[in-house]
Write a protein that holds these residues in place. Structure first.
Motif, PDB file in Angstrom:
ATOM      1  N   PHE A  14      -2.596  21.290-148.625  1.00 48.69           N
ATOM      2  CA  PHE A  14      -3.460  22.107-147.770  1.00 48.69           C
ATOM      3  C   PHE A  14      -3.148  23.595-147.952  1.00 48.69           C
ATOM      4  O   PHE A  14      -4.055  24.431-147.933  1.00 48.69           O
ATOM      5  N   ALA A  15      -1.870  23.923-148.122  1.00 49.79           N
ATOM      6  CA  ALA A  15      -1.508  25.337-148.301  1.00 49.79           C
ATOM      7  C   ALA A  15      -2.053  25.864-149.632  1.00 49.79           C
ATOM      8  O   ALA A  15      -2.570  26.984-149.709  1.00 49.79           O
ATOM      9  N   ILE A  16      -1.977  25.056-150.667  1.00 48.35           N
ATOM     10  CA  ILE A  16      -2.520  25.487-151.962  1.00 48.35           C
ATOM     11  C   ILE A  16      -4.041  25.615-151.867  1.00 48.35           C
ATOM     12  O   ILE A  16      -4.642  26.572-152.353  1.00 48.35           O
ATOM     13  N   ALA A  17      -4.649  24.637-151.197  1.00 47.31           N
ATOM     14  CA  ALA A  17      -6.113  24.670-151.048  1.00 47.31           C
ATOM     15  C   ALA A  17      -6.537  25.947-150.339  1.00 47.31           C
ATOM     16  O   ALA A  17      -7.514  26.594-150.716  1.00 47.31           O
ATOM     17  N   LYS A  18      -5.803  26.321-149.323  1.00 48.50           N
ATOM     18  CA  LYS A  18      -6.142  27.524-148.565  1.00 48.50           C
ATOM     19  C   LYS A  18      -6.047  28.757-149.467  1.00 48.50           C
ATOM     20  O   LYS A  18      -6.886  29.649-149.438  1.00 48.50           O
ATOM     21  N   LYS A  19      -5.002  28.759-150.290  1.00 46.79           N
ATOM     22  CA  LYS A  19      -4.811  29.882-151.209  1.00 46.79           C
ATOM     23  C   LYS A  19      -5.990  29.972-152.185  1.00 46.79           C
ATOM     24  O   LYS A  19      -6.492  31.051-152.470  1.00 46.79           O
ATOM     25  N   LEU A  20      -6.447  28.817-152.664  1.00 41.35           N
ATOM     26  CA  LEU A  20      -7.557  28.836-153.625  1.00 41.35           C
ATOM     27  C   LEU A  20      -8.896  29.092-152.937  1.00 41.35           C
ATOM     28  O   LEU A  20      -9.806  29.670-153.534  1.00 41.35           O
ATOM     29  N   GLY A  21      -9.000  28.651-151.691  1.00 42.67           N
ATOM     30  CA  GLY A  21     -10.187  28.927-150.877  1.00 42.67           C
ATOM     31  C   GLY A  21     -11.494  28.638-151.584  1.00 42.67           C
ATOM     32  O   GLY A  21     -11.726  27.534-152.077  1.00 42.67           O
ATOM     33  N   LYS A  22     -12.363  29.668-151.639  1.00 39.42           N
ATOM     34  CA  LYS A  22     -13.709  29.476-152.181  1.00 39.42           C
ATOM     35  C   LYS A  22     -13.713  28.967-153.618  1.00 39.42           C
ATOM     36  O   LYS A  22     -14.662  28.329-154.046  1.00 39.42           O
ATOM     37  N   LYS A  23     -12.633  29.263-154.344  1.00 44.31           N
ATOM     38  CA  LYS A  23     -12.602  28.830-155.753  1.00 44.31           C
ATOM     39  C   LYS A  23     -12.721  27.308-155.883  1.00 44.31           C
ATOM     40  O   LYS A  23     -13.141  26.800-156.904  1.00 44.31           O
ATOM     41  N   ILE A  24     -12.291  26.591-154.846  1.00 47.15           N
ATOM     42  CA  ILE A  24     -12.495  25.136-154.889  1.00 47.15           C
ATOM     43  C   ILE A  24     -13.516  24.707-153.826  1.00 47.15           C
ATOM     44  O   ILE A  24     -13.616  23.531-153.488  1.00 47.15           O
ATOM     45  N   GLY A  25     -14.242  25.673-153.303  1.00 44.59           N
ATOM     46  CA  GLY A  25     -15.304  25.332-152.351  1.00 44.59           C
ATOM     47  C   GLY A  25     -14.827  25.184-150.924  1.00 44.59           C
ATOM     48  O   GLY A  25     -15.553  24.650-150.088  1.00 44.59           O
ATOM     49  N   LEU A  26     -13.617  25.649-150.625  1.00 47.29           N
ATOM     50  CA  LEU A  26     -13.112  25.503-149.251  1.00 47.29           C
ATOM     51  C   LEU A  26     -13.567  26.673-148.390  1.00 47.29           C
ATOM     52  O   LEU A  26     -13.218  27.824-148.649  1.00 47.29           O
ATOM     53  N   ARG A  27     -14.360  26.362-147.378  1.00 49.98           N
ATOM     54  CA  ARG A  27     -14.785  27.395-146.435  1.00 49.98           C
ATOM     55  C   ARG A  27     -14.312  26.999-145.045  1.00 49.98           C
ATOM     56  O   ARG A  27     -13.218  27.356-144.657  1.00 49.98           O
ATOM     57  N   ASN A  28     -15.154  26.232-144.342  1.00 53.58           N
ATOM     58  CA  ASN A  28     -14.748  25.889-142.972  1.00 53.58           C
ATOM     59  C   ASN A  28     -14.286  24.444-142.823  1.00 53.58           C
ATOM     60  O   ASN A  28     -14.085  23.978-141.713  1.00 53.58           O
ATOM     61  N   THR A  29     -14.177  23.735-143.918  1.00 52.73           N
ATOM     62  CA  THR A  29     -13.817  22.320-143.803  1.00 52.73           C
ATOM     63  C   THR A  29     -12.423  22.168-143.199  1.00 52.73           C
ATOM     64  O   THR A  29     -11.492  22.852-143.606  1.00 52.73           O
ATOM     65  N   GLU A  30     -12.331  21.250-142.234  1.00 52.23           N
ATOM     66  CA  GLU A  30     -11.026  20.965-141.640  1.00 52.23           C
ATOM     67  C   GLU A  30     -10.348  19.886-142.482  1.00 52.23           C
ATOM     68  O   GLU A  30     -10.929  18.813-142.690  1.00 52.23           O
ATOM     69  N   LEU A  31      -9.149  20.162-142.934  1.00 49.38           N
ATOM     70  CA  LEU A  31      -8.401  19.160-143.702  1.00 49.38           C
ATOM     71  C   LEU A  31      -7.338  18.570-142.781  1.00 49.38           C
ATOM     72  O   LEU A  31      -6.516  19.290-142.239  1.00 49.38           O
ATOM     73  N   ILE A  32      -7.395  17.276-142.593  1.00 44.68           N
ATOM     74  CA  ILE A  32      -6.508  16.671-141.602  1.00 44.68           C
ATOM     75  C   ILE A  32      -5.733  15.506-142.208  1.00 44.68           C
ATOM     76  O   ILE A  32      -6.322  14.587-142.782  1.00 44.68           O
ATOM     77  N   HIS A  33      -4.418  15.578-142.095  1.00 42.10           N
ATOM     78  CA  HIS A  33      -3.605  14.432-142.484  1.00 42.10           C
ATOM     79  C   HIS A  33      -3.434  13.558-141.247  1.00 42.10           C
ATOM     80  O   HIS A  33      -2.739  13.940-140.307  1.00 42.10           O
ATOM     81  N   VAL A  34      -4.089  12.414-141.217  1.00 39.21           N
ATOM     82  CA  VAL A  34      -3.929  11.472-140.107  1.00 39.21           C
ATOM     83  C   VAL A  34      -2.727  10.596-140.457  1.00 39.21           C
ATOM     84  O   VAL A  34      -2.813   9.700-141.291  1.00 39.21           O
ATOM     85  N   LYS A  35      -1.599  10.920-139.832  1.00 40.81           N
ATOM     86  CA  LYS A  35      -0.353  10.259-140.226  1.00 40.81           C
ATOM     87  C   LYS A  35      -0.117   8.997-139.424  1.00 40.81           C
ATOM     88  O   LYS A  35      -0.595   8.875-138.301  1.00 40.81           O
ATOM     89  N   PHE A  36       0.688   8.135-139.977  1.00 43.25           N
ATOM     90  CA  PHE A  36       1.113   6.976-139.192  1.00 43.25           C
ATOM     91  C   PHE A  36       2.512   6.566-139.599  1.00 43.25           C
ATOM     92  O   PHE A  36       2.972   6.877-140.700  1.00 43.25           O
ATOM     93  N   GLY A  37       3.179   5.881-138.650  1.00 45.32           N
ATOM     94  CA  GLY A  37       4.567   5.475-138.866  1.00 45.32           C
ATOM     95  C   GLY A  37       4.688   4.186-139.660  1.00 45.32           C
ATOM     96  O   GLY A  37       3.699   3.594-140.081  1.00 45.32           O
ATOM     97  N   MET A  38       5.924   3.761-139.814  1.00 46.46           N
ATOM     98  CA  MET A  38       6.208   2.561-140.602  1.00 46.46           C
ATOM     99  C   MET A  38       5.932   1.292-139.803  1.00 46.46           C
ATOM    100  O   MET A  38       5.813   1.325-138.590  1.00 46.46           O
ATOM    101  N   VAL A  39       5.907   0.181-140.532  1.00 43.07           N
ATOM    102  CA  VAL A  39       5.810  -1.115-139.869  1.00 43.07           C
ATOM    103  C   VAL A  39       7.214  -1.713-139.831  1.00 43.07           C
ATOM    104  O   VAL A  39       7.849  -1.885-140.873  1.00 43.07           O
ATOM    105  N   LEU A  40       7.698  -1.967-138.621  1.00 36.24           N
ATOM    106  CA  LEU A  40       9.059  -2.483-138.477  1.00 36.24           C
ATOM    107  C   LEU A  40       9.042  -3.946-138.060  1.00 36.24           C
ATOM    108  O   LEU A  40       8.100  -4.403-137.404  1.00 36.24           O
ATOM    109  N   GLY A  41      10.117  -4.649-138.414  1.00 39.91           N
ATOM    110  CA  GLY A  41      10.269  -6.028-137.951  1.00 39.91           C
ATOM    111  C   GLY A  41      10.752  -6.018-136.505  1.00 39.91           C
ATOM    112  O   GLY A  41      11.044  -4.959-135.942  1.00 39.91           O
ATOM    113  N   GLU A  42      10.868  -7.226-135.916  1.00 38.64           N
ATOM    114  CA  GLU A  42      11.285  -7.268-134.507  1.00 38.64           C
ATOM    115  C   GLU A  42      12.712  -6.769-134.328  1.00 38.64           C
ATOM    116  O   GLU A  42      13.109  -6.397-133.226  1.00 38.64           O
ATOM    117  N   ASP A  43      13.490  -6.749-135.418  1.00 36.43           N
ATOM    118  CA  ASP A  43      14.861  -6.249-135.315  1.00 36.43           C
ATOM    119  C   ASP A  43      14.907  -4.716-135.421  1.00 36.43           C
ATOM    120  O   ASP A  43      15.971  -4.121-135.450  1.00 36.43           O
TER     121      ASP A  43
END
Ligand code: ARG
Length: 578
Positions: free
Chosen positions: A347-376
């Protein structure tokens, strides 16, 4: 609905004040409650009770609110509580009933596009339990945005390029035939692992693997063919999982929309990056400027010393395509927590490149999630400590669900009970994931996931089936069952249910605000509790007052329709029987 109206109202009264509107856990504290008077009084050094009282006087006179609340009260230390009026609820129910199949949909996203990228497994390896979360969360989020009127692109960004395929090709040429022509993902994984092991003894294998990858990059026909074979076989097995989970994509297997498809665009990307690149031990490295956000991002390789491309560079080429050709308002990357740094850098590189890669107002979102754990509490793994293939997990939960379904419904045919078992098992799996906040690790508890009387997918499905069975017993549809007189619905549990119905659109919208589904899951669970309490305490079918019977059936039908829509947004099937 009401919450939104109230919010707009209070914002108008107090612009710029940061307040909350809550649904209190206890009805006695109102159906909605706000701290706005409290916040304001604190800011201006006034008595919160007094500010609250003044506000309440104004609100009671407010034309837009008359008829909605039967009581607006101020309680210590300065909360304003709102109580919905009975007549208002009864009128609303009629409205909701009329649009019951589209209730909760909106056109908030009209004319806007969201790209949701999810699942995105790597070929030549079985999909594992970690991919479950991306697949399930991504699909449900896409459903949320879709129901808010956005145009959605569901994108499976298949990982099908990188030096590891050179090693796999080398291994295949060396030992492949020993697997008797079985091209399964397990065989591919074994080959890859074997190659890795052998490299420890024979370091020259490393170079051979790189050589094979180079040949692949240059279009060598034999290597290309092998790579295509790996890809085809992989996609075929992934597809089985997607079918089981009832997951669909717009781009599922398209080479052009996978990692490999962006190879040809890399020179152009590297050209754009040039001003920020440094040479370091033969590799090209991107250095972040001090203004980049977040601060102190470590520099990162964009071209390896042997000229091979890397994940991040392909990712930039992909982003450019997405921005330029689809003009999205948002791109959601549904990818595990572990890749947080990767996305911060992207995202930081994309911001730096901005219009050169077509980035204007698009929101870039990393929807993160945690690991899958066993019952232990440890990372979920086989007894030998290996990752668990996703197909095994699906097969197991469907089998467990099947046992229960067969016991409960011995009269069902094999085919029918298999179908139900699949929907229940998969529902259990999806709900077990979605009910937790995505950022937290998910503890994998088979029993809890399948517990029909707990906070589980099967419980929600069971509630729906229960409603369906009343409606079937009642005969012809409500549209033919007249008269309906909403004023007859006065029971506390009926009013509770009507209030809950009203909250559905807010629950859906909130999922999009937070890019998380746990709020909707909780809503549906509490809604199911209300439905069951209603069902258990209020006579529906054998009510001697025919008008009230019809009206109660109409409430049941509305509740069933909304529960079904909610389940479908989570990607869970609503069944007429379980
Ligand atoms: N293929 C990657 C993996 O399995 C996930 C890709 C995530 N998406 C992305 N745009 N980087 O780890």
């Amino acid at each position: 609905m009401v919450k939104r109206l109230l919010k707009q109202k209070l914002e108008k009264y107090f612009p710029g004040v940061d307040f909350d509107i809550l649904v209190p856990p206890d009805d006695k504290m109102g159906d909605y409650s706000t701290n706005v008077a409290f916040v304001l009084a604190k800011k201006e050094g006034k008595d919160p009770m007094k500010v609250g009282e003044e506000l309440a006087v104004d609100l009671r006179k407010d034309r837009d609110l008359i008829g909605i609340f039967e009581k607006i009260e101020v309680v210590k230390p300065g909360f304003v509580n709102f109580f919905l009026g009975k007549e208002f609820l009864q009128k609303q129910l009629e409205e909701i009933y009329k649009k019951r199949d589209s209730f909760g949909k909106s056109d908030a996203g009209k004319g806007k596009t969201v790209i949701v990228e999810y699942s995105s497994p790597n070929i030549a390896k079985p999909m594992h339990i970690g991919h479950l979360r991306s697949t399930v969360i991504g699909d449900a989020l896409a459903n949320v945005y879709e129901s808010l009127g956005y145009k959605i692109i569901r994108w499976n960004y298949v990982g099908d390029w990188g030096t590891q395929f050179g090693k796999l090709i080398a291994a295949w040429k060396k030992w492949g035939k020993e697997f008797g022509g079985t091209n399964t993902l397990n065989a591919m994984l074994r080959l890859y692992v074997q190659y890795h092991e052998e490299t420890k003894k024979h370091p020259e294998l490393e170079g051979i693997g790189q050589e094979e990858f180079k040949k692949l990059e240059q279009g060598d026909p034999e290597n290309r063919k092998l790579w295509e074979l790996f890809r085809e076989e992989s996609i075929r097995e992934f597809k089985r999982i997607y079918d089981d989970l009832n997951i669909n994509f717009d781009f599922e297997r398209d080479v052009a929309k996978s990692e490999s498809g962006y190879e040809k665009d890399l020179p152009a990307i590297i050209e754009l990056l040039k001003p920020d690149l440094k040479k370091s031990e033969g590799a090209l490295v991107f250095e972040f400027s001090p203004e980049a956000i977040p601060a102190n991002l470590p520099s990162t390789i964009v071209v390896k010393s042997d000229g091979a491309s890397v994940y991040l560079t392909r990712e930039l080429a992909t982003l450019k395509d997405r921005l330029e050709n689809y003009k999205p308002d948002k791109i959601l990357y549904v990818v595990a927590n572990q890749q947080t740094l990767h996305f911060e850098q992207l995202f930081a590189i994309a911001k730096k490149l901005g219009k050169k890669i077509g980035l204007r107002n698009t929101e870039l979102i990393h929807v993160k999630f945690g690991m899958v754990l066993g019952e232990d509490g440890k990372k979920l793994a086989t007894r030998e400590g290996k990752v668990i293939p996703l197909q095994d997990v699906i097969d197991k939960i469907v089998a467990l669900a099947g046992k229960v379904v067969k016991e409960k419904n011995p009269e069902l045919s094999e085919k029918e009970s298999d179908e139900i078992a699949k929907a229940v098992g998969v529902g259990a799996l999806k709900y077990g994931d979605l009910k937790q906040h995505p950022h937290t690790d998910m503890v994998f508890d088979w029993e809890a996931m399948l517990d029909i009387s707990g906070n589980s997918g099967p419980y929600l499905q069971y509630t729906y089936a229960r409603l369906s069975s009343i409606l079937v017993k009642a005969g012809p549809t409500t549209d033919n069952r007249q008269p309906i007189i909403c004023e007859l619905l006065n029971h506390e549990l009926e009013l509770r249910l009507m209030k809950r119905l009203l909250e559905f659109p807010d629950a859906v919208e909130k999922c999009a605000d937070l890019n998380a589904l746990n709020g909707l899951a909780l809503y549906l669970y509490e809604f199911s509790n209300d439905i069951n309490r209603f069902y258990e305490s209020v006579r529906v079918l054998d009510d001697e007052n025919i008008e009230r019977r019809n009206t109660r059936l109409m409430l049941a039908e509305t509740a069933a329709a909304v529960l079904e829509r909610g389940l479908n947004i989570l990607g869970i099937k609503a069944l007429k029987r379980v």
